[in-house]
Design a protein around this motif. Structure first.
Motif, mmCIF file in Angstrom:
data_model
loop_
_atom_site.group_PDB
_atom_site.id
_atom_site.type_symbol
_atom_site.label_atom_id
_atom_site.label_comp_id
_atom_site.label_asym_id
_atom_site.label_seq_id
_atom_site.Cartn_x
_atom_site.Cartn_y
_atom_site.Cartn_z
ATOM 1 N N SER A 207 12.624 -1.058 -4.174
ATOM 2 C CA SER A 207 12.510 -1.589 -2.703
ATOM 3 C C SER A 207 13.268 -0.858 -1.626
ATOM 4 O O SER A 207 12.677 -0.525 -0.749
ATOM 5 N N LYS A 208 14.510 0.089 -1.330
ATOM 6 C CA LYS A 208 15.000 0.861 -0.508
ATOM 7 C C LYS A 208 14.380 2.165 -0.429
ATOM 8 O O LYS A 208 13.966 2.138 0.463
ATOM 9 N N LEU A 209 14.228 2.516 -2.151
ATOM 10 C CA LEU A 209 13.307 4.101 -1.933
ATOM 11 C C LEU A 209 11.685 3.196 -1.163
ATOM 12 O O LEU A 209 11.207 4.206 -0.071
ATOM 13 N N ARG A 210 11.523 2.423 -1.149
ATOM 14 C CA ARG A 210 9.913 2.683 -0.593
ATOM 15 C C ARG A 210 9.887 2.090 0.671
ATOM 16 O O ARG A 210 9.561 3.043 1.437
ATOM 17 N N SER A 211 10.857 1.677 1.386
ATOM 18 C CA SER A 211 10.760 1.163 2.598
ATOM 19 C C SER A 211 10.982 3.056 3.786
ATOM 20 O O SER A 211 10.689 2.982 4.533
ATOM 21 N N LYS A 212 12.079 3.669 2.255
ATOM 22 C CA LYS A 212 12.623 4.809 3.601
ATOM 23 C C LYS A 212 11.372 5.536 3.287
ATOM 24 O O LYS A 212 11.066 6.486 3.821
ATOM 25 N N LEU A 213 10.375 5.682 1.854
ATOM 26 C CA LEU A 213 9.439 6.583 2.094
ATOM 27 C C LEU A 213 7.983 6.299 2.868
ATOM 28 O O LEU A 213 7.628 7.271 3.314
ATOM 29 N N SER A 214 7.510 4.967 2.998
ATOM 30 C CA SER A 214 6.550 4.899 3.635
ATOM 31 C C SER A 214 7.025 3.508 4.191
ATOM 32 O O SER A 214 7.236 2.398 3.688
ATOM 33 N N ALA A 215 6.543 2.672 4.938
ATOM 34 C CA ALA A 215 6.177 1.150 5.447
ATOM 35 C C ALA A 215 5.370 0.856 4.904
ATOM 36 O O ALA A 215 5.244 -0.866 4.923
ATOM 37 N N ASP A 216 4.140 0.868 4.110
ATOM 38 C CA ASP A 216 3.333 0.653 2.696
ATOM 39 C C ASP A 216 4.526 0.807 1.361
ATOM 40 O O ASP A 216 4.064 1.630 0.818
ATOM 41 N N SER A 217 4.325 -0.536 0.912
ATOM 42 C CA SER A 217 5.465 -0.682 0.672
ATOM 43 C C SER A 217 5.164 0.089 -1.058
ATOM 44 O O SER A 217 5.807 0.334 -2.049
ATOM 45 N N GLY A 218 4.193 -0.021 -1.549
ATOM 46 C CA GLY A 218 3.358 0.325 -2.268
ATOM 47 C C GLY A 218 2.462 1.688 -2.296
ATOM 48 O O GLY A 218 1.842 2.890 -3.465
ATOM 49 N N ALA A 219 3.055 2.779 -1.291
ATOM 50 C CA ALA A 219 2.727 4.152 -1.171
ATOM 51 C C ALA A 219 2.825 5.087 -2.309
ATOM 52 O O ALA A 219 1.330 6.214 -2.557
ATOM 53 N N TYR A 220 3.438 4.880 -2.636
ATOM 54 C CA TYR A 220 4.170 5.954 -3.252
ATOM 55 C C TYR A 220 5.165 5.673 -4.481
ATOM 56 O O TYR A 220 4.731 6.277 -5.672
ATOM 57 N N ILE A 221 5.403 4.130 -4.633
ATOM 58 C CA ILE A 221 5.862 3.620 -6.286
ATOM 59 C C ILE A 221 5.290 2.553 -5.910
ATOM 60 O O ILE A 221 4.875 1.634 -5.840
ATOM 61 N N ALA A 222 4.270 2.452 -7.362
ATOM 62 C CA ALA A 222 3.712 1.461 -8.136
ATOM 63 C C ALA A 222 4.576 0.329 -9.001
ATOM 64 O O ALA A 222 5.406 1.476 -9.606
ATOM 65 N N THR A 223 4.088 -0.794 -8.678
ATOM 66 C CA THR A 223 5.339 -1.473 -9.504
ATOM 67 C C THR A 223 4.139 -1.652 -10.790
ATOM 68 O O THR A 223 2.604 -1.759 -10.326
ATOM 69 N N ILE A 224 3.720 -1.717 -12.390
ATOM 70 C CA ILE A 224 2.716 -1.336 -12.930
ATOM 71 C C ILE A 224 3.467 -3.846 -14.024
ATOM 72 O O ILE A 224 4.503 -2.848 -15.113
ATOM 73 N N ARG A 225 2.793 -3.804 -13.932
ATOM 74 C CA ARG A 225 3.328 -5.412 -14.240
ATOM 75 C C ARG A 225 3.330 -5.313 -15.490
ATOM 76 O O ARG A 225 3.015 -4.866 -17.068
ATOM 77 N N GLY A 226 4.784 -5.438 -15.621
ATOM 78 C CA GLY A 226 5.774 -6.285 -17.158
ATOM 79 C C GLY A 226 5.734 -4.572 -17.991
ATOM 80 O O GLY A 226 6.306 -4.559 -19.290
ATOM 81 N N LEU A 227 5.461 -3.848 -17.135
ATOM 82 C CA LEU A 227 6.028 -2.236 -18.331
ATOM 83 C C LEU A 227 7.259 -1.460 -17.352
ATOM 84 O O LEU A 227 8.381 -1.309 -17.095
ATOM 85 N N GLY A 228 6.589 -1.615 -15.620
ATOM 86 C CA GLY A 228 7.850 -1.008 -14.690
ATOM 87 C C GLY A 228 6.855 0.110 -13.844
ATOM 88 O O GLY A 228 6.511 -1.149 -12.839
ATOM 89 N N TYR A 229 7.655 1.243 -13.364
ATOM 90 C CA TYR A 229 7.510 1.865 -12.254
ATOM 91 C C TYR A 229 6.666 3.010 -12.493
ATOM 92 O O TYR A 229 7.449 3.329 -13.518
ATOM 93 N N ARG A 230 6.064 3.960 -11.619
ATOM 94 C CA ARG A 230 5.657 4.911 -11.656
ATOM 95 C C ARG A 230 5.726 5.772 -10.076
ATOM 96 O O ARG A 230 5.143 5.406 -8.712
ATOM 97 N N LEU A 231 5.524 6.837 -10.012
ATOM 98 C CA LEU A 231 5.261 7.565 -8.522
ATOM 99 C C LEU A 231 3.363 7.886 -9.128
ATOM 100 O O LEU A 231 3.489 8.208 -10.238
ATOM 101 N N GLU A 232 2.786 7.549 -7.627
ATOM 102 C CA GLU A 232 1.845 7.577 -7.202
ATOM 103 C C GLU A 232 1.881 9.290 -6.975
ATOM 104 O O GLU A 232 1.842 9.486 -6.858
ATOM 105 N N ARG A 233 0.125 9.640 -7.926
ATOM 106 C CA ARG A 233 0.268 10.874 -7.867
ATOM 107 C C ARG A 233 0.006 11.940 -6.482
ATOM 108 O O ARG A 233 -1.054 10.258 -6.036
#
Length: 233
Positions: A207-233
């Motif tokens: 959550s902190k990383l997302r706020s540092k990267l962009s005002a759009d929380s999902g712009a860079y790091i996506a939540t993959i439900r039930g699995l984890g997280y990924r950095l969007e290409r």
């Protein structure tokens, strides 16, 4: 191999000195100790020291006085360690010439990571002072760039400050953009210890990383439900 780098741990609490010595020596550093401000200046005058972990509340001379006198003659890296976590204390320490600031209580592994990072920035080498261990690398994903030599992340050329934990997580994500990492993988990479299932540290850190990267929380790091997280290409 370059000479072994020396870290001075200056703190009036013996338990803290012993814990830091244990972790720093395990990481390959030579460690000296001082229990008060006068002793700290004495060690600095008589020994070759590459970095100081400096407590503020010490007898005889406090850490601020030690730092001020040290900066009259030396630019070696100084990481302030203090129970005072308010902004005025941090700002004073940094204004007097500290390179970094850690608030007690802290994770000894984070202290080692900060020592490593500050030594790398100051002297241009990797773990425990070995030069040339890794080639200089800049990881790039979209408009993000992570310089693994300076440990600096930028977005469209603008610097983004990261904690050591955040840096390690971003480095892992940027090395494998598009790959899904579980909470356990992220935790064990960032904190370098075994994952505890009920721990919410990963969620908070992402959550902190997302706020540092962009005002759009999902712009860079996506939540993959039930699995984890990924950095969007």
């Amino acid at each position: 191999m370059a000479e072994q780098r020396c870290v001075l741990v200056a703190d009036d609490e013996r338990d803290i000195r012993e814990v830091l010595r244990l972790y720093l020596e395990n990481a390959g550093y030579r460690v000296l100790e001082a229990g008060d401000g006068e002793e700290t200046l004495g060690v600095l005058a008589s020994q070759q020291v590459d970095l100081v972990l400096l407590d503020i509340m010490m007898p005889r001379l406090d850490g601020y006085q030690v730092l001020k006198r040290l900066r009259e003659t030396s630019n070696i890296p100084v990481i302030v360690i203090s129970a005072k976590g308010q902004d005025p204390e941090k700002i004073l320490g940094l204004d007097l010439g500290a390179d970094d600031y850690m608030v007690k209580p802290f994770n000894p592994l984070e202290a080692v990571a900060r020592v490593r990072s500050n030594l790398r920035r100051a002297y241009g080498f990797g773990d425990a002072g070995e030069q040339g261990a890794e080639a200089h690398q800049v990881l790039r994903v979209r408009d993000l760039a992570l310089d693994t030599d300076s440990c600096q992340l930028t977005r469209a050329g603008e610097p983004i400050d990261l904690t050591p934990v955040e840096y390690r997580i971003m480095a892992m994500l940027m090395e494998h953009p598009g790959r899904v990492f579980t909470k356990q993988q992220i935790y064990e990479c960032g904190w370098d210890e075994q994952y505890i299932a009920a721990d919410n540290s990963v969620m908070v850190c992402i959550s902190k990383l997302r706020s540092k990267l962009s005002a759009d929380s999902g712009a860079y790091i996506a939540t993959i439900r039930g699995l984890g997280y990924r950095l969007e290409r």
